[in-house]
Design a protein around this motif. Structure first.
Motif, PDB file in Angstrom:
ATOM      1  N   LEU A 228     -35.195 -21.273   9.217  1.00 30.07           N
ATOM      2  CA  LEU A 228     -35.550 -22.052   8.028  1.00 30.07           C
ATOM      3  C   LEU A 228     -36.571 -21.288   7.178  1.00 30.07           C
ATOM      4  CD1 LEU A 228     -34.820 -25.039   7.131  1.00 30.07           C
ATOM      5  CD2 LEU A 228     -37.067 -25.628   7.993  1.00 30.07           C
TER       6      LEU A 228
ATOM      7  N   LYS B 168     -34.700 -25.937  -2.089  1.00 31.78           N
ATOM      8  CA  LYS B 168     -35.303 -26.043  -0.757  1.00 31.78           C
ATOM      9  C   LYS B 168     -34.219 -25.801   0.299  1.00 31.78           C
ATOM     10  CE  LYS B 168     -38.531 -29.585  -2.351  1.00 31.78           C
ATOM     11  NZ  LYS B 168     -39.606 -28.726  -2.726  1.00 31.78           N
ATOM     12  N   VAL B 169     -34.657 -25.383   1.466  1.00 36.92           N
ATOM     13  CA  VAL B 169     -33.756 -25.192   2.601  1.00 36.92           C
ATOM     14  C   VAL B 169     -33.941 -26.372   3.538  1.00 36.92           C
ATOM     15  CG1 VAL B 169     -33.104 -23.661   4.486  1.00 36.92           C
ATOM     16  CG2 VAL B 169     -34.064 -22.710   2.404  1.00 36.92           C
ATOM     17  N   CYS B 170     -32.855 -26.801   4.151  1.00 38.39           N
ATOM     18  CA  CYS B 170     -32.895 -27.962   5.033  1.00 38.39           C
ATOM     19  C   CYS B 170     -32.290 -27.626   6.389  1.00 38.39           C
ATOM     20  CB  CYS B 170     -32.123 -29.107   4.372  1.00 38.39           C
ATOM     21  SG  CYS B 170     -32.261 -30.663   5.236  1.00 38.39           S
TER      22      CYS B 170
ATOM     23  N   VAL C 235     -43.217 -26.049   5.443  1.00 41.74           N
ATOM     24  CA  VAL C 235     -42.095 -26.733   6.086  1.00 41.74           C
ATOM     25  C   VAL C 235     -42.527 -28.152   6.439  1.00 41.74           C
ATOM     26  CG1 VAL C 235     -40.538 -26.766   8.068  1.00 41.74           C
ATOM     27  CG2 VAL C 235     -41.174 -24.580   7.023  1.00 41.74           C
TER      28      VAL C 235
ATOM     29  N   THR D  12     -44.860 -20.209   3.158  1.00 40.47           N
ATOM     30  CA  THR D  12     -43.796 -21.206   3.170  1.00 40.47           C
ATOM     31  C   THR D  12     -44.305 -22.501   3.782  1.00 40.47           C
ATOM     32  OG1 THR D  12     -42.131 -19.482   3.392  1.00 40.47           O
ATOM     33  CG2 THR D  12     -41.472 -21.698   4.022  1.00 40.47           C
TER      34      THR D  12
ATOM     35  N   CYS E 273     -29.893 -29.476  -1.646  1.00 37.82           N
ATOM     36  CA  CYS E 273     -30.591 -28.408  -0.929  1.00 37.82           C
ATOM     37  C   CYS E 273     -29.607 -27.475  -0.241  1.00 37.82           C
ATOM     38  CB  CYS E 273     -31.570 -28.990   0.086  1.00 37.82           C
ATOM     39  SG  CYS E 273     -30.817 -29.909   1.405  1.00 37.82           S
TER      40      CYS E 273
ATOM     41  N   ALA F 282     -39.241 -26.134   2.487  1.00 33.30           N
ATOM     42  CA  ALA F 282     -38.140 -26.399   3.410  1.00 33.30           C
ATOM     43  C   ALA F 282     -38.401 -27.723   4.115  1.00 33.30           C
ATOM     44  CB  ALA F 282     -38.026 -25.275   4.430  1.00 33.30           C
TER      45      ALA F 282
ATOM     46  N   ALA G 159     -35.905 -19.774   3.483  1.00 32.42           N
ATOM     47  CA  ALA G 159     -36.772 -20.229   2.389  1.00 32.42           C
ATOM     48  C   ALA G 159     -37.410 -19.035   1.686  1.00 32.42           C
ATOM     49  CB  ALA G 159     -37.843 -21.181   2.922  1.00 32.42           C
TER      50      ALA G 159
END
Length: 190
Positions: free
Chosen positions: A175, A110-112, A4, A2, A139, A73, A179
Motif C-alpha cells: 500500500l 488514494k490507494v486502498c 495510511v 505517506t 480509489c 492510502a 501510494a
C-alpha cells in the motif's frame, strides 16, 4: 511521508478484524508510513442522511471525513456478516458521499487495501463488495487482498497463523509503495 488510515468495521472488544488490520498497519509503518486506525465506536455514526449538509452531520463524522481526506492510502477491514461488509463499515463509507465535491472527489488519488475476516476459509463475496465500494469511491485498489479465516486465530482470538501475518504485513507495505508511486511526479516527456 505517506499517511495510511485503517478502518475496522467491527464493534467487538478484542476483534479479530482489528488484529488483522493492525498487522497490515504495522507493515505500512515499517515501510515508512504514518499510520492511524479507526474502529468500533470511532465509526459509530447515525445512519447516513444524504439530505443533511456537512454542517448538520455529527462532529465525529466530520472528523472522520477529515482523516480520510488527509490520508494517502486507506485500508478497509471488515468482519464478514451474511456474506458481505459489516453495516458499521458500510455506513461510515456512506458518509464519504459528502466528499463528492472534494478536489479530487471521494478517494480519488488514494490507494486502498482490502481485508476481510470470516468464519469460513475464504469469503470472496465480502471482498467483492468492498472492491466495488472502493471502485465507486474512485480509489486505486491493490490487486492483492487479504481474506483471513477464523482458523488463523487461536482460541483466545490472537492471530497466530504466520502466513496470514506475513500477507497482512505485505499488504501494508504494498500500500505504501503504491501510494508513493501515485504521488510521484510523472516523468517529463522528451
Amino acid at each position: 511521508m505517506t499517511k495510511v488510515l485503517g478502518l475496522c468495521g467491527s464493534l467487538r472488544q478484542g476483534s479479530r478484524t482489528w488484529q488483522a488490520l493492525r498487522f497490515a498497519l504495522a507493515g505500512a509503518k515499517r515501510a515508512g508510513a504514518e499510520i492511524d486506525g479507526l474502529r468500533g465506536r470511532a465509526l459509530e455514526f447515525p445512519m447516513f442522511d444524504p439530505e443533511l449538509p456537512l454542517e448538520a452531520q455529527p462532529a465525529a463524522a466530520a472528523a472522520f471525513l477529515e482523516k480520510v481526506r488527509a490520508a494517502d492510502a486507506v485500508i478497509l477491514a471488515t468482519p464478514v456478516y451474511h456474506g458481505t461488509v459489516s453495516g458499521l463499515l458500510k455506513n461510515a463509507l456512506d458518509y464519504l458521499e459528502l466528499g463528492a465535491g472534494w478536489e479530487p472527489p471521494y478517494l480519488a488519488g488514494k490507494v486502498c487495501g482490502l481485508i476481510c475476516v470470516s468464519g469460513r476459509l475464504t469469503n470472496e463475496t465480502a471482498l467483492d463488495a468492498m472492491y466495488h465500494i472502493a471502485r465507486a469511491l474512485h480509489c486505486v485498489t491493490l490487486p492483492r487482498v487479504a481474506s483471513v479465516p477464523r482458523t488463523a486465530f487461536d482460541d483466545a482470538g490472537q492471530l497466530v497463523e504466520t502466513d496470514h501475518q506475513r500477507r497482512l504485513a505485505a499488504l501494508g507495505t504494498n500500500l505504501v509503495t503504491m501510494a508513493g508511486r501515485l504521488a510521484a511526479p510523472a516523468p517529463a516527456s522528451t
